[in-house]
Design a protein around this motif. Sequence first.
Motif, PDB file in Angstrom:
ATOM      1  N   THR A  99      36.505  33.267  40.610  1.00 20.63           N
ATOM      2  CA  THR A  99      35.791  32.150  40.004  1.00 20.63           C
ATOM      3  C   THR A  99      34.361  32.123  40.543  1.00 20.63           C
ATOM      4  O   THR A  99      34.092  32.694  41.589  1.00 20.63           O
ATOM      5  N   GLY A 100      33.489  31.460  39.801  1.00 23.30           N
ATOM      6  CA  GLY A 100      32.091  31.356  40.246  1.00 23.30           C
ATOM      7  C   GLY A 100      31.179  32.216  39.398  1.00 23.30           C
ATOM      8  O   GLY A 100      31.550  32.638  38.305  1.00 23.30           O
ATOM      9  N   THR A 101      29.997  32.469  39.944  1.00 22.55           N
ATOM     10  CA  THR A 101      29.014  33.218  39.174  1.00 22.55           C
ATOM     11  C   THR A 101      28.949  34.691  39.590  1.00 22.55           C
ATOM     12  O   THR A 101      28.945  34.990  40.786  1.00 22.55           O
ATOM     13  N   PRO A 102      28.846  35.589  38.609  1.00 17.34           N
ATOM     14  CA  PRO A 102      28.704  37.014  38.931  1.00 17.34           C
ATOM     15  C   PRO A 102      27.359  37.311  39.595  1.00 17.34           C
ATOM     16  O   PRO A 102      27.160  38.399  40.101  1.00 17.34           O
ATOM     17  N   HIS A 103      26.449  36.333  39.542  1.00 15.68           N
ATOM     18  CA  HIS A 103      25.117  36.560  40.132  1.00 15.68           C
ATOM     19  C   HIS A 103      24.994  35.918  41.512  1.00 15.68           C
ATOM     20  O   HIS A 103      23.884  35.681  42.001  1.00 15.68           O
ATOM     21  N   ALA A 104      26.145  35.654  42.119  1.00  9.87           N
ATOM     22  CA  ALA A 104      26.146  34.964  43.417  1.00  9.87           C
ATOM     23  C   ALA A 104      25.518  35.820  44.505  1.00  9.87           C
ATOM     24  O   ALA A 104      25.670  37.036  44.518  1.00  9.87           O
ATOM     25  N   ARG A 105      24.844  35.150  45.433  1.00 12.27           N
ATOM     26  CA  ARG A 105      24.352  35.839  46.632  1.00 12.27           C
ATOM     27  C   ARG A 105      25.412  35.756  47.726  1.00 12.27           C
ATOM     28  O   ARG A 105      25.392  36.532  48.659  1.00 12.27           O
ATOM     29  N   ARG A 143      30.484  25.152  44.084  1.00 18.40           N
ATOM     30  CA  ARG A 143      31.379  26.288  43.822  1.00 18.40           C
ATOM     31  C   ARG A 143      30.819  27.225  42.751  1.00 18.40           C
ATOM     32  O   ARG A 143      30.988  28.428  42.824  1.00 18.40           O
ATOM     33  N   SER A 144      30.150  26.617  41.740  1.00 18.51           N
ATOM     34  CA  SER A 144      29.648  27.426  40.625  1.00 18.51           C
ATOM     35  C   SER A 144      28.501  28.347  41.047  1.00 18.51           C
ATOM     36  O   SER A 144      28.102  29.228  40.294  1.00 18.51           O
ATOM     37  N   GLU A 145      27.969  28.144  42.249  1.00 17.52           N
ATOM     38  CA  GLU A 145      26.826  28.958  42.695  1.00 17.52           C
ATOM     39  C   GLU A 145      27.257  30.174  43.513  1.00 17.52           C
ATOM     40  O   GLU A 145      26.425  30.985  43.903  1.00 17.52           O
ATOM     41  N   VAL A 146      28.563  30.235  43.846  1.00 22.55           N
ATOM     42  CA  VAL A 146      29.049  31.355  44.651  1.00 22.55           C
ATOM     43  C   VAL A 146      30.123  32.104  43.858  1.00 22.55           C
ATOM     44  O   VAL A 146      30.491  31.682  42.761  1.00 22.55           O
ATOM     45  N   PRO A 179      41.369  48.152  45.804  1.00 21.06           N
ATOM     46  CA  PRO A 179      40.328  48.721  44.934  1.00 21.06           C
ATOM     47  C   PRO A 179      39.702  47.688  43.992  1.00 21.06           C
ATOM     48  O   PRO A 179      38.549  47.842  43.581  1.00 21.06           O
ATOM     49  N   ILE A 180      40.441  46.631  43.669  1.00 23.03           N
ATOM     50  CA  ILE A 180      39.895  45.632  42.732  1.00 23.03           C
ATOM     51  C   ILE A 180      38.768  44.855  43.407  1.00 23.03           C
ATOM     52  O   ILE A 180      37.660  44.752  42.872  1.00 23.03           O
ATOM     53  N   ILE A 181      39.041  44.331  44.605  1.00 25.68           N
ATOM     54  CA  ILE A 181      38.000  43.538  45.279  1.00 25.68           C
ATOM     55  C   ILE A 181      36.817  44.438  45.651  1.00 25.68           C
ATOM     56  O   ILE A 181      35.656  44.021  45.582  1.00 25.68           O
ATOM     57  N   GLN A 182      37.111  45.690  45.986  1.00 21.94           N
ATOM     58  CA  GLN A 182      36.005  46.604  46.317  1.00 21.94           C
ATOM     59  C   GLN A 182      35.119  46.830  45.091  1.00 21.94           C
ATOM     60  O   GLN A 182      33.894  46.885  45.210  1.00 21.94           O
ATOM     61  N   ALA A 183      35.749  46.918  43.927  1.00 26.85           N
ATOM     62  CA  ALA A 183      34.965  47.092  42.692  1.00 26.85           C
ATOM     63  C   ALA A 183      34.195  45.814  42.360  1.00 26.85           C
ATOM     64  O   ALA A 183      33.067  45.868  41.857  1.00 26.85           O
ATOM     65  N   GLU A 184      34.781  44.648  42.649  1.00 24.59           N
ATOM     66  CA  GLU A 184      34.059  43.382  42.421  1.00 24.59           C
ATOM     67  C   GLU A 184      32.803  43.342  43.298  1.00 24.59           C
ATOM     68  O   GLU A 184      31.738  42.926  42.850  1.00 24.59           O
ATOM     69  N   ILE A 185      32.965  43.766  44.555  1.00 26.95           N
ATOM     70  CA  ILE A 185      31.812  43.760  45.473  1.00 26.95           C
ATOM     71  C   ILE A 185      30.723  44.697  44.944  1.00 26.95           C
ATOM     72  O   ILE A 185      29.540  44.349  44.922  1.00 26.95           O
ATOM     73  N   ARG A 186      31.145  45.875  44.452  1.00 24.21           N
ATOM     74  CA  ARG A 186      30.158  46.830  43.907  1.00 24.21           C
ATOM     75  C   ARG A 186      29.437  46.219  42.716  1.00 24.21           C
ATOM     76  O   ARG A 186      28.222  46.344  42.565  1.00 24.21           O
ATOM     77  N   ALA A 187      30.183  45.512  41.867  1.00 28.16           N
ATOM     78  CA  ALA A 187      29.578  44.950  40.655  1.00 28.16           C
ATOM     79  C   ALA A 187      28.621  43.816  41.004  1.00 28.16           C
ATOM     80  O   ALA A 187      27.516  43.735  40.462  1.00 28.16           O
ATOM     81  N   ILE A 188      29.027  42.936  41.897  1.00 29.04           N
ATOM     82  CA  ILE A 188      28.235  41.735  42.199  1.00 29.04           C
ATOM     83  C   ILE A 188      27.114  42.026  43.172  1.00 29.04           C
ATOM     84  O   ILE A 188      26.027  41.468  43.070  1.00 29.04           O
ATOM     85  N   SER A 189      27.394  42.893  44.125  1.00 29.89           N
ATOM     86  CA  SER A 189      26.425  43.238  45.157  1.00 29.89           C
ATOM     87  C   SER A 189      25.815  41.982  45.797  1.00 29.89           C
ATOM     88  O   SER A 189      24.593  41.782  45.746  1.00 29.89           O
ATOM     89  N   PRO A 190      26.658  41.144  46.408  1.00 24.80           N
ATOM     90  CA  PRO A 190      26.136  39.903  46.999  1.00 24.80           C
ATOM     91  C   PRO A 190      25.288  40.206  48.234  1.00 24.80           C
ATOM     92  O   PRO A 190      25.353  41.311  48.779  1.00 24.80           O
ATOM     93  N   ALA A 191      24.524  39.207  48.662  1.00 30.58           N
ATOM     94  CA  ALA A 191      23.700  39.383  49.872  1.00 30.58           C
ATOM     95  C   ALA A 191      24.558  39.209  51.114  1.00 30.58           C
ATOM     96  O   ALA A 191      24.191  39.679  52.190  1.00 30.58           O
ATOM     97  N   LEU A 258      21.198  34.043  54.417  1.00 30.09           N
ATOM     98  CA  LEU A 258      20.775  33.900  53.016  1.00 30.09           C
ATOM     99  C   LEU A 258      19.391  33.252  52.906  1.00 30.09           C
ATOM    100  O   LEU A 258      18.948  32.929  51.804  1.00 30.09           O
ATOM    101  N   SER A 259      18.735  33.047  54.047  1.00 28.66           N
ATOM    102  CA  SER A 259      17.412  32.389  54.110  1.00 28.66           C
ATOM    103  C   SER A 259      17.439  31.016  53.438  1.00 28.66           C
ATOM    104  O   SER A 259      16.468  30.629  52.770  1.00 28.66           O
ATOM    105  N   MET A 260      18.544  30.300  53.599  1.00 29.76           N
ATOM    106  CA  MET A 260      18.612  28.942  53.036  1.00 29.76           C
ATOM    107  C   MET A 260      17.961  27.968  54.008  1.00 29.76           C
ATOM    108  O   MET A 260      17.950  28.209  55.217  1.00 29.76           O
TER     109      MET A 260
END
Length: 271
Positions: A99-105, A143-146, A179-191, A258-260
């Motif tokens: 859940t959340g945004t694919p553009h999450a940091r 929640r929607s930001e992560v 492999p699923i979560i590893q692929a999610e990490i590759r796709a999202i590439s969070p900070a 995250l420099s917040m």
Amino acid sequence: MRTLKQLAVDALSNLPMQGQMTIAVDAEARAILREWMLAARHGIQTPAAMSPPAAVATPPPTNAPQTVEEKLEWLRSKAQNWKAAKALGTLRDTMVFATGTPHARLMLVGEAPGYEEELQQEPFVGPAGQKLTQILAAMGIQRSEVYISNICKFRPSMGPQQNTANRPPSEAEIAACLPIIQAEIRAISPACIVCLGGTAARGLLGHAASVASQRGKWFETQGIPTRVTYHPSYLLRNDTITARRAVWEDMLAVMQKLSMNISEKQRRYFQ
Ligand code: URA
């Protein structure tokens, strides 16, 4: 233009997402791989590494997922019938993705869906989820930001006596879904990634040590700074100032990474 090498790397990286964990190589390929491995071990560049293959004229297949949304959608559909997980026969049928945004940091990774999550097909919506939402709110994050996901995408089964009780995933269940979560990490590439609890740390970092001994430090998952902290359900079971302070200190470190902006109130929460 993508090179043959890039196409080969992509194709090999995608195999686990298709449930394929091994590939057959013939004797000649094995000999070449062995030569490369020995050369790498001795810090020697192989001829292949020194002279990259010429660009390949053929364009990548147009139906391959391109955007992060497309990649995640494709992954979600693959996860639905994840052979490695189904083959175990110890996980329940309903797949709970993320859940959340694919553009999450910031990406938060838990262990596995529980009763509530399976019912609503969304991670962290039960009591532990409410605790997590509170922690995020204290950080000034919705929640929607992560991006919130789990190491294991299926609720571990309790067998024929199944009721509302939950159990953590076994080593085999973690390995099957990894492999699923590893692929999610590759796709999202969070900070930054936060492992919520020891199961997530065991899966992503390969650490079997206690959370207490891992928290307070930075690790790396696929090159991404990763913090290990207590699972929100641990806080529900141990509602002590010590446990709450520990999680908050980890979250302050995450905010800093995250420099917040960290307000004085946030900094002094437990002082
Ligand atoms: N605990 C987890 O680790 N994940 C969930 O989704 C819910 C509870």
